[in-house]
Design an enzyme around this catalytic site. Structure first.
Site, PDB file in Angstrom:
ATOM      1  N   GLN A   1     -15.113 -51.879 112.934  1.00 40.34           N
ATOM      2  CA  GLN A   1     -14.100 -51.563 113.932  1.00 40.34           C
ATOM      3  C   GLN A   1     -12.894 -50.899 113.271  1.00 40.34           C
ATOM      4  O   GLN A   1     -11.959 -51.560 112.837  1.00 40.34           O
ATOM      5  CB  GLN A   1     -13.663 -52.819 114.690  1.00 40.34           C
ATOM      6  CG  GLN A   1     -12.771 -52.473 115.852  1.00 40.34           C
ATOM      7  CD  GLN A   1     -12.670 -53.587 116.865  1.00 40.34           C
ATOM      8  OE1 GLN A   1     -13.235 -54.647 116.719  1.00 40.34           O
ATOM      9  NE2 GLN A   1     -11.932 -53.327 117.906  1.00 40.34           N
ATOM     10  N   PHE A   2     -12.925 -49.567 113.242  1.00 40.04           N
ATOM     11  CA  PHE A   2     -11.836 -48.818 112.621  1.00 40.04           C
ATOM     12  C   PHE A   2     -10.520 -49.003 113.355  1.00 40.04           C
ATOM     13  O   PHE A   2      -9.445 -48.821 112.777  1.00 40.04           O
ATOM     14  CB  PHE A   2     -12.188 -47.326 112.506  1.00 40.04           C
ATOM     15  CG  PHE A   2     -12.070 -46.549 113.785  1.00 40.04           C
ATOM     16  CD1 PHE A   2     -10.904 -45.858 114.082  1.00 40.04           C
ATOM     17  CD2 PHE A   2     -13.122 -46.510 114.692  1.00 40.04           C
ATOM     18  CE1 PHE A   2     -10.789 -45.135 115.262  1.00 40.04           C
ATOM     19  CE2 PHE A   2     -13.020 -45.788 115.855  1.00 40.04           C
ATOM     20  CZ  PHE A   2     -11.850 -45.103 116.151  1.00 40.04           C
ATOM     21  N   THR A   3     -10.557 -49.400 114.626  1.00 40.05           N
ATOM     22  CA  THR A   3      -9.325 -49.527 115.401  1.00 40.05           C
ATOM     23  C   THR A   3      -8.422 -50.654 114.897  1.00 40.05           C
ATOM     24  O   THR A   3      -7.259 -50.727 115.289  1.00 40.05           O
ATOM     25  CB  THR A   3      -9.611 -49.729 116.904  1.00 40.05           C
ATOM     26  OG1 THR A   3     -10.379 -50.921 117.075  1.00 40.05           O
ATOM     27  CG2 THR A   3     -10.364 -48.536 117.473  1.00 40.05           C
TER      28      THR A   3
END
Length: 147
Positions: free
Chosen positions: A78-80
């Site tokens: 999850q890059f967010t």
């Protein structure tokens, strides 16, 4: 490297309506990688998570780790987690690692968890995923290898 950890009674991740990873009880990990993360960050967080005492003992005290308690891991990239919302109304993701670097460290992280004898299910890196879980407790913790 950041991980949002949730103790879970069950969880699954689907991509295009196909279940890619599924666990009964254990931990759901949302995993973010930044530019300067290394294998040291990977190993630190894998060890921390494997030994973190967040499951109840017979006295209802958080005294057992996942290794003690048993259970599996659902790990989702999850890059967010590296979204910066301080300016404007749209998050800036410049602090997230480039996909090739992030995927390599994410895979190393899952491998490091497996080295502790843990079963690790995953989603599909870089895909739009749907994550479903029943949070147990609820217990949710945020771990950062820089802290």
């Amino acid at each position: 490297m950041k991980v949002v950890l949730q103790r879970s009674k069950n969880a699954r991740v689907t991509v295009n309506e196909k279940v890619e990873g599924q666990i009964d009880s254990g931990l759901v990990l949302l995993v973010g990688v930044t530019h300067d993360d290394t294998v040291d960050d990977v190993n630190y967080l894998a060890k921390k998570i494997a030994h973190l005492r967040i499951f109840e003992d017979e006295n209802e005290k958080m005294n057992h780790s996942l290794l003690d308690h048993g259970g599996d891991i659902l790990s989702v990239s999850q890059f967010t987690l590296y979204g910066d919302c301080r300016k404007g109304r749209r998050p800036n993701f410049m602090n997230a690692a480039k996909p090739d670097q992030a995927e390599e460290l994410y895979n190393q992280f899952n491998h490091a968890l497996r080295a502790y004898g843990l079963k690790v299910e995953t989603g599909v890196f870089g895909s739009m995923m749907e994550v479903s879980l029943v949070n147990d407790g609820p217990v949710t913790l945020i771990l950062d290898s820089r802290d």
